[in-house]
Design an enzyme around this catalytic site. Structure first.
Site, PDB file in Angstrom:
ATOM      1  N   PHE A 102      50.269  25.488  51.338  1.00  0.00           N
ATOM      2  CA  PHE A 102      49.749  26.146  50.139  1.00  0.00           C
ATOM      3  C   PHE A 102      49.862  27.651  50.354  1.00  0.00           C
ATOM      4  O   PHE A 102      49.262  28.182  51.301  1.00  0.00           O
ATOM      5  CB  PHE A 102      48.286  25.724  49.980  1.00  0.00           C
ATOM      6  N   LEU A 149      49.088  31.058  48.831  1.00  0.00           N
ATOM      7  CA  LEU A 149      48.417  31.927  47.857  1.00  0.00           C
ATOM      8  C   LEU A 149      48.132  33.301  48.483  1.00  0.00           C
ATOM      9  O   LEU A 149      48.515  34.336  47.929  1.00  0.00           O
ATOM     10  CB  LEU A 149      47.104  31.251  47.414  1.00  0.00           C
ATOM     11  N   ALA A 157      45.476  40.346  49.277  1.00  0.00           N
ATOM     12  CA  ALA A 157      44.864  39.411  48.323  1.00  0.00           C
ATOM     13  C   ALA A 157      44.352  38.188  49.070  1.00  0.00           C
ATOM     14  O   ALA A 157      45.083  37.218  49.279  1.00  0.00           O
ATOM     15  CB  ALA A 157      45.865  39.003  47.240  1.00  0.00           C
ATOM     16  N   ILE A 191      49.617  31.474  56.312  1.00  0.00           N
ATOM     17  CA  ILE A 191      49.838  30.199  55.648  1.00  0.00           C
ATOM     18  C   ILE A 191      49.814  29.057  56.669  1.00  0.00           C
ATOM     19  O   ILE A 191      50.662  28.994  57.573  1.00  0.00           O
ATOM     20  CB  ILE A 191      51.176  30.211  54.853  1.00  0.00           C
ATOM     21  N   GLY A 249      26.087  27.627  81.229  1.00  0.00           N
ATOM     22  CA  GLY A 249      27.276  28.236  81.830  1.00  0.00           C
ATOM     23  C   GLY A 249      28.508  27.353  81.696  1.00  0.00           C
ATOM     24  O   GLY A 249      29.611  27.835  81.416  1.00  0.00           O
ATOM     25  N   GLU A 251      39.968  28.841  52.931  1.00  0.00           N
ATOM     26  CA  GLU A 251      39.774  28.221  51.601  1.00  0.00           C
ATOM     27  C   GLU A 251      38.622  28.893  50.862  1.00  0.00           C
ATOM     28  O   GLU A 251      37.882  28.272  50.099  1.00  0.00           O
ATOM     29  CB  GLU A 251      39.619  26.701  51.705  1.00  0.00           C
TER      30      GLU A 251
HETATM   31  N1  COS Z   1      38.928  25.934  37.683  1.00  0.00           N
HETATM   32  C1  COS Z   1      39.668  26.268  36.590  1.00  0.00           C
HETATM   33  N2  COS Z   1      39.788  27.553  36.175  1.00  0.00           N
HETATM   34  C2  COS Z   1      39.154  28.504  36.861  1.00  0.00           C
HETATM   35  C3  COS Z   1      38.374  28.223  37.989  1.00  0.00           C
HETATM   36  C4  COS Z   1      38.271  26.868  38.394  1.00  0.00           C
HETATM   37  N3  COS Z   1      37.553  26.510  39.457  1.00  0.00           N
HETATM   38  N4  COS Z   1      37.861  29.361  38.488  1.00  0.00           N
HETATM   39  C5  COS Z   1      38.294  30.340  37.668  1.00  0.00           C
HETATM   40  N5  COS Z   1      39.067  29.824  36.698  1.00  0.00           N
HETATM   41  C6  COS Z   1      39.707  30.534  35.598  1.00  0.00           C
HETATM   42  C7  COS Z   1      38.637  31.263  34.781  1.00  0.00           C
HETATM   43  O1  COS Z   1      38.114  30.417  33.780  1.00  0.00           O
HETATM   44  C8  COS Z   1      39.436  32.399  34.180  1.00  0.00           C
HETATM   45  O2  COS Z   1      40.187  31.901  33.088  1.00  0.00           O
HETATM   46  P1  COS Z   1      40.478  32.797  31.779  1.00  0.00           P
HETATM   47  O3  COS Z   1      41.430  33.852  32.230  1.00  0.00           O
HETATM   48  O4  COS Z   1      41.077  31.835  30.837  1.00  0.00           O
HETATM   49  O5  COS Z   1      39.152  33.332  31.350  1.00  0.00           O
HETATM   50  C9  COS Z   1      40.422  32.752  35.291  1.00  0.00           C
HETATM   51  O6  COS Z   1      40.536  31.592  36.098  1.00  0.00           O
HETATM   52  C10 COS Z   1      39.978  33.934  36.112  1.00  0.00           C
HETATM   53  O7  COS Z   1      38.704  33.619  36.646  1.00  0.00           O
HETATM   54  P2  COS Z   1      37.739  34.732  37.235  1.00  0.00           P
HETATM   55  O8  COS Z   1      37.606  35.871  36.254  1.00  0.00           O
HETATM   56  O9  COS Z   1      36.495  34.077  37.714  1.00  0.00           O
HETATM   57  O10 COS Z   1      38.637  35.260  38.469  1.00  0.00           O
HETATM   58  P3  COS Z   1      38.336  36.312  39.598  1.00  0.00           P
HETATM   59  O11 COS Z   1      39.546  37.146  39.781  1.00  0.00           O
HETATM   60  O12 COS Z   1      37.021  37.001  39.361  1.00  0.00           O
HETATM   61  O13 COS Z   1      38.249  35.412  40.924  1.00  0.00           O
HETATM   62  C11 COS Z   1      37.222  33.991  42.573  1.00  0.00           C
HETATM   63  C12 COS Z   1      37.318  34.424  41.109  1.00  0.00           C
HETATM   64  C13 COS Z   1      36.618  35.076  43.466  1.00  0.00           C
HETATM   65  C14 COS Z   1      36.300  32.787  42.583  1.00  0.00           C
HETATM   66  C15 COS Z   1      38.626  33.590  43.108  1.00  0.00           C
HETATM   67  O14 COS Z   1      39.437  34.721  43.246  1.00  0.00           O
HETATM   68  C16 COS Z   1      38.572  32.853  44.429  1.00  0.00           C
HETATM   69  O15 COS Z   1      38.335  31.657  44.488  1.00  0.00           O
HETATM   70  N6  COS Z   1      38.819  33.582  45.562  1.00  0.00           N
HETATM   71  C17 COS Z   1      38.909  32.964  46.853  1.00  0.00           C
HETATM   72  C18 COS Z   1      40.317  32.549  47.069  1.00  0.00           C
HETATM   73  C19 COS Z   1      40.466  31.612  48.215  1.00  0.00           C
HETATM   74  O16 COS Z   1      39.772  30.635  48.323  1.00  0.00           O
HETATM   75  N7  COS Z   1      41.421  31.939  49.086  1.00  0.00           N
HETATM   76  C20 COS Z   1      41.763  31.108  50.168  1.00  0.00           C
HETATM   77  C21 COS Z   1      43.158  30.655  49.985  1.00  0.00           C
HETATM   78  S1  COS Z   1      43.549  29.172  50.798  1.00  0.00           S
HETATM   79  S2  COS Z   1      43.223  29.414  52.676  1.00  0.00           S
END
Ligand code: COS
Length: 381
Positions: free
Chosen positions: A122, A124, A129, A156, A340, A363
């Site tokens: 995966f 991302l 970021a 990754i 220890g 995650e």
């Molecule tokens: N399911 C479906 N849609 C989702 C969702 C979910 N769980 N969470 C957010 N969305 C949608 C929102 O509804 C929003 O949609 P619209 O644009 O239509 O309004 C959009 O995604 C953006 O959501 P939001 O404004 O909450 O996004 P943010 O940029 O504020 O980010 C967090 C939210 C912080 C929760 C997100 O960036 C996140 O999960 N970060 C952690 C990432 C992560 O886990 N990284 C590890 C990678 S794998 S090791």
């Protein structure tokens, strides 16, 4: 505690335990020391059909229940969560296809994953970021029948080892999270290369690498869902996959308690086994209580997801956050019980403590989990 596992779940648990005890345990110290990717164990996992646990029957899996996956990952991680991650990381890499792939994409990519012939990953995260997953900079520009991907992904899991990558890139950079799209990219595609392998604190048998995209042509058929759905697909994937991290943490914690309890009966000080001292008993009692509380939450979340509810971001974040915090605490306490010796590499608890740390970070950090929990919770009032 009786969790009423089905006959299938009991069988999955038994097979996972056998693989963990017979195959993983003799190798874990060496793999940890040398950061060896566990291809030998992956072969056994494939032969014993453990990869099939991740997938529904129509794609040659055993049903794809989250509860089945959780039971399996817990058992494997009890012995070595880094080795288990070859399987867990494949689940994470595969979920975007399962959740949003077309029939053709699923038929092409999922059966080889079910057979354990191909691993997935995966992609991302990028250098700038991590928690702010919406801040990715990798681009995908449409040119005729292809998208051209440019950028670098960081940290990754299964990077370089996997054959199938689900990659998130911006198709419309000005649109923020609504401008991201998800792609399937195969290893071997021209311009798709791997950067340095990370040297990590824990889960050292798992490979973590950079992915480099230099004008990589990805056919339009490999877009998951539609253009602009990428961020949503990533979030839905993480909702589904976070119980996997929770079960990994749970397994690490249980493994550490097993070692600590056993040791406390063998180690004598002041002419008694240290298990006779109340200070040690209190620690073991607290460890056991916290693990059972974590297990109850992880299993309840898995069963909730399997029941078919549509939204489970809060529950999923809760079990990941709670179980990983418990794992960090329990492994630290296990090292303390062994004293220890716990600090030395001849016992596995120092490794478990190093391995536990990542479950609070990847995650989504536990700070992000709390943010997800709170934002969903507040919607209920
Ligand atoms: N399911 C479906 N849609 C989702 C969702 C979910 N769980 N969470 C957010 N969305 C949608 C929102 O509804 C929003 O949609 P619209 O644009 O239509 O309004 C959009 O995604 C953006 O959501 P939001 O404004 O909450 O996004 P943010 O940029 O504020 O980010 C967090 C939210 C912080 C929760 C997100 O960036 C996140 O999960 N970060 C952690 C990432 C992560 O886990 N990284 C590890 C990678 S794998 S090791």
């Amino acid at each position: 505690m009786e969790y009423f596992l089905t006959e299938e779940q009991k069988e999955i648990k038994n097979i996972a335990r056998q693989v963990a005890e017979e195959k993983m345990k003799p190798l874990r110290e060496e793999y940890d020391e040398n950061a060896t990717f566990p291809w030998e164990v992956v072969k056994t996992m494939a032969q014993t059909d453990l990869f099939r646990v991740l997938l529904p029957e129509e794609y040659e899996g055993f049903g794809g229940k989250v509860m089945d996956m959780v039971v399996m990952m817990e058992e494997l991680s009890r012995v070595d969560s880094g080795i288990a991650l070859a399987l867990g990381g494949t689940g994470l890499g595969m979920y975007p296809i399962l959740l949003n792939g077309s029939k053709e994409q699923k038929e092409k990519y999922l059966p080889p994953i079910a057979a354990g012939e191909k691993l997935a990953a995966f992609a991302l995260t990028e250098a700038d970021a991590g928690s702010d997953a919406g801040g990715i900079k990798t681009t995908a520009e449409k040119q005729g029948d292809y998208y051209v991907l440019n950028g670098t992904k960081q940290w990754i899991t299964n990077g370089g080892e996997a054959d199938i990558y689900t990659v998130f890139a911006l198709t419309a950079p000005s649109k923020g999270t609504r401008g991201a799209s998800a792609f399937i990219v195969e290893k071997g595609t021209e311009g798709f290369d791997f950067g340095k392998k990370e040297n990590k604190m824990g889960i050292r048998a798992s490979t973590t690498r950079e992915l480099i995209f230099d004008n990589v042509k990805v056919p339009v058929q490999n877009v998951l869902g539609r253009e602009g759905m990428g961020f949503m697909i990533a979030m839905k994937t993480l909702d589904k996959s976070r119980p996997m991290v929770a079960s990994q943490a749970l397994g690490i914690a249980q493994g550490a308690l097993d070692e600590a309890a056993k040791y406390s009966k063998e180690r004598h000080q002041f002419d008694k086994p240290i298990s006779a001292f109340q200070s040690v008993q209190n620690m073991l009692a607290d460890m056991s209580m916290k693990i059972e509380a974590a297990r109850s939450l992880v299993y309840a979340t898995a069963k909730t997801i399997d029941s078919g509810v549509r939204k489970y971001s809060k529950e999923s974040a809760m079990c990941k956050c709670y179980a990983s915090d418990v794992a960090m605490e329990i492994t630290t306490d296990a090292v303390q019980v062994l004293g220890g010796y716990g600090y030395m590499k001849e016992y596995p608890v120092e490794k478990m403590m190093r391995d536990a740390k990542i479950t609070q970070i990847y995650e989504g950090t536990n700070q992000i989990q709390r943010l997800v929990i709170a934002s969903n919770l507040l919607k209920e009032y």
